[in-house]
Design a protein around this motif. Structure first.
Motif, PDB file in Angstrom:
ATOM      1  N   THR A 111     -49.114 -47.922 -94.551  1.00  0.00           N
ATOM      2  CA  THR A 111     -49.116 -46.763 -95.467  1.00  0.00           C
ATOM      3  C   THR A 111     -47.798 -46.012 -95.278  1.00  0.00           C
ATOM      4  O   THR A 111     -47.767 -44.957 -94.644  1.00  0.00           O
ATOM      5  CB  THR A 111     -50.292 -45.802 -95.151  1.00  0.00           C
ATOM      6  OG1 THR A 111     -50.292 -45.560 -93.732  1.00  0.00           O
ATOM      7  CG2 THR A 111     -51.639 -46.377 -95.567  1.00  0.00           C
ATOM      8  N   LEU A 112     -46.737 -46.548 -95.815  1.00  0.00           N
ATOM      9  CA  LEU A 112     -45.412 -45.988 -95.536  1.00  0.00           C
ATOM     10  C   LEU A 112     -45.204 -44.659 -96.278  1.00  0.00           C
ATOM     11  O   LEU A 112     -45.531 -44.566 -97.469  1.00  0.00           O
ATOM     12  CB  LEU A 112     -44.333 -46.997 -95.945  1.00  0.00           C
ATOM     13  CG  LEU A 112     -44.263 -48.240 -95.056  1.00  0.00           C
ATOM     14  CD1 LEU A 112     -43.387 -49.321 -95.706  1.00  0.00           C
ATOM     15  CD2 LEU A 112     -43.730 -47.896 -93.673  1.00  0.00           C
ATOM     16  N   PRO A 113     -44.639 -43.675 -95.593  1.00  0.00           N
ATOM     17  CA  PRO A 113     -44.480 -42.348 -96.213  1.00  0.00           C
ATOM     18  C   PRO A 113     -43.191 -42.248 -97.046  1.00  0.00           C
ATOM     19  O   PRO A 113     -42.394 -41.324 -96.863  1.00  0.00           O
ATOM     20  CB  PRO A 113     -44.424 -41.423 -94.989  1.00  0.00           C
ATOM     21  CG  PRO A 113     -43.781 -42.271 -93.932  1.00  0.00           C
ATOM     22  CD  PRO A 113     -44.215 -43.681 -94.180  1.00  0.00           C
TER      23      PRO A 113
ATOM     24  N   GLU B 117     -46.913 -53.264 -98.845  1.00  0.00           N
ATOM     25  CA  GLU B 117     -46.411 -51.888 -98.768  1.00  0.00           C
ATOM     26  C   GLU B 117     -44.880 -51.890 -98.552  1.00  0.00           C
ATOM     27  O   GLU B 117     -44.159 -51.095 -99.158  1.00  0.00           O
ATOM     28  CB  GLU B 117     -47.143 -51.178 -97.615  1.00  0.00           C
ATOM     29  CG  GLU B 117     -46.807 -49.736 -97.403  1.00  0.00           C
ATOM     30  CD  GLU B 117     -47.241 -48.799 -98.532  1.00  0.00           C
ATOM     31  OE1 GLU B 117     -47.643 -49.265 -99.614  1.00  0.00           O
ATOM     32  OE2 GLU B 117     -47.097 -47.593 -98.327  1.00  0.00           O
ATOM     33  N   ILE B 118     -44.418 -52.809 -97.736  1.00  0.00           N
ATOM     34  CA  ILE B 118     -42.966 -52.930 -97.525  1.00  0.00           C
ATOM     35  C   ILE B 118     -42.294 -53.311 -98.844  1.00  0.00           C
ATOM     36  O   ILE B 118     -41.250 -52.768 -99.210  1.00  0.00           O
ATOM     37  CB  ILE B 118     -42.671 -53.974 -96.423  1.00  0.00           C
ATOM     38  CG1 ILE B 118     -43.133 -53.447 -95.057  1.00  0.00           C
ATOM     39  CG2 ILE B 118     -41.186 -54.333 -96.395  1.00  0.00           C
ATOM     40  CD1 ILE B 118     -43.149 -54.484 -93.946  1.00  0.00           C
ATOM     41  N   LYS B 119     -42.936 -54.224 -99.579  1.00  0.00           N
ATOM     42  CA  LYS B 119     -42.343 -54.644-100.869  1.00  0.00           C
ATOM     43  C   LYS B 119     -42.268 -53.450-101.834  1.00  0.00           C
ATOM     44  O   LYS B 119     -41.307 -53.300-102.588  1.00  0.00           O
ATOM     45  CB  LYS B 119     -43.180 -55.777-101.468  1.00  0.00           C
ATOM     46  CG  LYS B 119     -42.470 -56.455-102.608  1.00  0.00           C
ATOM     47  CD  LYS B 119     -43.165 -57.678-103.097  1.00  0.00           C
ATOM     48  CE  LYS B 119     -42.457 -58.128-104.372  1.00  0.00           C
ATOM     49  NZ  LYS B 119     -43.291 -58.898-105.248  1.00  0.00           N
TER      50      LYS B 119
ATOM     51  N   VAL C 127     -39.242 -45.445 -88.955  1.00  0.00           N
ATOM     52  CA  VAL C 127     -40.612 -44.948 -89.044  1.00  0.00           C
ATOM     53  C   VAL C 127     -41.409 -45.541 -87.890  1.00  0.00           C
ATOM     54  O   VAL C 127     -41.219 -46.708 -87.532  1.00  0.00           O
ATOM     55  CB  VAL C 127     -41.229 -45.272 -90.429  1.00  0.00           C
ATOM     56  CG1 VAL C 127     -41.400 -46.758 -90.659  1.00  0.00           C
ATOM     57  CG2 VAL C 127     -42.565 -44.582 -90.621  1.00  0.00           C
ATOM     58  N   ASP C 128     -42.262 -44.718 -87.285  1.00  0.00           N
ATOM     59  CA  ASP C 128     -43.105 -45.177 -86.178  1.00  0.00           C
ATOM     60  C   ASP C 128     -44.316 -44.237 -86.132  1.00  0.00           C
ATOM     61  O   ASP C 128     -44.187 -43.049 -86.429  1.00  0.00           O
ATOM     62  CB  ASP C 128     -42.339 -45.125 -84.842  1.00  0.00           C
ATOM     63  CG  ASP C 128     -42.991 -45.996 -83.772  1.00  0.00           C
ATOM     64  OD1 ASP C 128     -42.504 -47.132 -83.536  1.00  0.00           O
ATOM     65  OD2 ASP C 128     -44.002 -45.554 -83.178  1.00  0.00           O
ATOM     66  N   PRO C 129     -45.479 -44.770 -85.753  1.00  0.00           N
ATOM     67  CA  PRO C 129     -46.668 -43.900 -85.742  1.00  0.00           C
ATOM     68  C   PRO C 129     -46.804 -43.021 -84.500  1.00  0.00           C
ATOM     69  O   PRO C 129     -47.658 -42.141 -84.478  1.00  0.00           O
ATOM     70  CB  PRO C 129     -47.821 -44.915 -85.789  1.00  0.00           C
ATOM     71  CG  PRO C 129     -47.273 -46.162 -85.199  1.00  0.00           C
ATOM     72  CD  PRO C 129     -45.811 -46.178 -85.520  1.00  0.00           C
ATOM     73  N   VAL C 130     -45.981 -43.254 -83.479  1.00  0.00           N
ATOM     74  CA  VAL C 130     -46.238 -42.595 -82.188  1.00  0.00           C
ATOM     75  C   VAL C 130     -45.199 -41.487 -81.935  1.00  0.00           C
ATOM     76  O   VAL C 130     -44.014 -41.771 -81.701  1.00  0.00           O
ATOM     77  CB  VAL C 130     -46.219 -43.637 -81.041  1.00  0.00           C
ATOM     78  CG1 VAL C 130     -46.470 -42.976 -79.696  1.00  0.00           C
ATOM     79  CG2 VAL C 130     -47.262 -44.720 -81.309  1.00  0.00           C
ATOM     80  N   PRO C 131     -45.627 -40.221 -81.964  1.00  0.00           N
ATOM     81  CA  PRO C 131     -44.687 -39.105 -81.822  1.00  0.00           C
ATOM     82  C   PRO C 131     -43.858 -39.183 -80.543  1.00  0.00           C
ATOM     83  O   PRO C 131     -42.678 -38.812 -80.542  1.00  0.00           O
ATOM     84  CB  PRO C 131     -45.592 -37.858 -81.802  1.00  0.00           C
ATOM     85  CG  PRO C 131     -46.878 -38.284 -82.409  1.00  0.00           C
ATOM     86  CD  PRO C 131     -47.018 -39.770 -82.165  1.00  0.00           C
ATOM     87  N   GLU C 132     -44.458 -39.670 -79.447  1.00  0.00           N
ATOM     88  CA  GLU C 132     -43.728 -39.722 -78.167  1.00  0.00           C
ATOM     89  C   GLU C 132     -42.557 -40.702 -78.248  1.00  0.00           C
ATOM     90  O   GLU C 132     -41.516 -40.479 -77.626  1.00  0.00           O
ATOM     91  CB  GLU C 132     -44.679 -40.125 -77.030  1.00  0.00           C
ATOM     92  CG  GLU C 132     -45.715 -39.074 -76.657  1.00  0.00           C
ATOM     93  CD  GLU C 132     -46.948 -39.057 -77.568  1.00  0.00           C
ATOM     94  OE1 GLU C 132     -46.958 -39.808 -78.581  1.00  0.00           O
ATOM     95  OE2 GLU C 132     -47.880 -38.299 -77.275  1.00  0.00           O
ATOM     96  N   MET C 133     -42.722 -41.802 -78.962  1.00  0.00           N
ATOM     97  CA  MET C 133     -41.630 -42.771 -79.141  1.00  0.00           C
ATOM     98  C   MET C 133     -40.558 -42.146 -80.057  1.00  0.00           C
ATOM     99  O   MET C 133     -39.354 -42.246 -79.788  1.00  0.00           O
ATOM    100  CB  MET C 133     -42.149 -44.076 -79.748  1.00  0.00           C
ATOM    101  CG  MET C 133     -43.128 -44.842 -78.876  1.00  0.00           C
ATOM    102  SD  MET C 133     -42.408 -45.539 -77.378  1.00  0.00           S
ATOM    103  CE  MET C 133     -41.817 -47.135 -77.960  1.00  0.00           C
ATOM    104  N   LEU C 134     -41.013 -41.502 -81.123  1.00  0.00           N
ATOM    105  CA  LEU C 134     -40.063 -40.888 -82.069  1.00  0.00           C
ATOM    106  C   LEU C 134     -39.246 -39.783 -81.409  1.00  0.00           C
ATOM    107  O   LEU C 134     -38.063 -39.605 -81.731  1.00  0.00           O
ATOM    108  CB  LEU C 134     -40.823 -40.321 -83.269  1.00  0.00           C
ATOM    109  CG  LEU C 134     -41.335 -41.340 -84.292  1.00  0.00           C
ATOM    110  CD1 LEU C 134     -42.216 -40.643 -85.326  1.00  0.00           C
ATOM    111  CD2 LEU C 134     -40.179 -42.064 -84.987  1.00  0.00           C
ATOM    112  N   ALA C 135     -39.857 -39.056 -80.478  1.00  0.00           N
ATOM    113  CA  ALA C 135     -39.124 -37.957 -79.818  1.00  0.00           C
ATOM    114  C   ALA C 135     -37.933 -38.508 -79.038  1.00  0.00           C
ATOM    115  O   ALA C 135     -36.842 -37.919 -79.032  1.00  0.00           O
ATOM    116  CB  ALA C 135     -40.064 -37.191 -78.892  1.00  0.00           C
TER     117      ALA C 135
END
Ligand SMILES: C[S@@+](CC[C@H](N)C(=O)[O-])C[C@H]1O[C@@H](n2cnc3c(N)ncnc32)[C@H](O)[C@@H]1O
Length: 211
Positions: free
Chosen positions: A101-103, A130-132, A74-82
């Motif tokens: 806020t994990l999805p 949130e991780i827990k 999971v990462d918030p930045v679409p360019e990194m995820l691509a």
């Protein structure tokens, strides 16, 4: 547009960095991924979440060693995820999201790992709780990050706090462990080490305490 919102600053910073991230930081990213994998307790049947997975270097290494493990990034930045999407097998799931806020539904993962990301989190207590939530009872959390026990990292931290756009703060091993314990985890161990003359890292391992 300049903004004071820490999430906007991170999104802007990494959207701009994504294309050059792997080449510019190749030594650092490979060395920290290697050090993290060496300290990561993972079984082939485990479900693992990499938070702040960036371009997917750690997940690629893990998928080569544990092809049967269920891996998610999971990462918030679409360019990194691509970039991560292009390098990873299709079985590795990738989602856009923030540590705070994990999805994901509750109790999904056996192991959560975060590599080179913890010093960006503006609200670490919120993120750790949130991780827990997404960890199974007794699930494991492994954090690799800059280590404030080293003078050089404290200097880089001070510099980044003044001039970095997205930087949060660096922790000493003791501070990191105290923060994580307050959020409901037990410390397994913390280890600090250097990957070269400049970079002092820590990998800290925790177990979520059942409520
Ligand atoms: C230095 S990069 C590390 C990427 C990868 N883990 C690695 O070791 O190469 C930091 C990453 O953390 C992500 N990040 C920053 N703040 C975050 C947060 N609050 N929640 C999740 N990811 C975050 C950024 O988008 C960026 O991709």
């Amino acid at each position: 547009m300049p903004t004071n919102d820490p999430h906007d600053r991170i999104t802007q910073e990494y959207a701009g960095l994504a294309d050059t991230y792997d080449t510019r930081w190749s030594f650092y990213v490979d060395a920290t991924a290697r050090a993290t994998v060496a300290r990561l307790p993972l079984c082939d049947s485990d479900r693992l979440l990499d938070i702040g997975c960036g371009t997917g270097v750690l997940l690629r290494r893990l998928s080569a060693i544990h092809p049967a493990a269920r891996l998610t990034g999971v990462d918030p930045v679409p360019e990194m995820l691509a970039i991560a999407r292009r390098r990873l097998p299709s079985a590795v799931e990738l989602q856009r999201g923030w540590a705070e806020t994990l999805p994901f539904a509750d109790r999904q993962f056996d192991v959560v790992v975060s590599c080179n990301m913890f010093h960006y989190i503006a609200e670490p207590d919120t993120a750790l709780r949130e991780i827990k939530r997404v960890l199974r009872p007794d699930g494991r959390l492994v954090i690799t990050d800059w280590c404030g026990d080293y003078l050089m990292c404290r200097v880089l931290d001070a510099y980044q706090r003044l001039f970095g756009r997205a930087h949060g703060r660096v922790y000493r091993t003791r501070e990191c462990a105290a923060l994580v314990e307050q959020a409901g985890y037990a410390t397994v161990d913390t280890e600090r080490y250097k990957i070269d003359w400049r970079w002092g890292l820590m990998t800290a391992r925790f177990t979520a305490i059942s409520d």
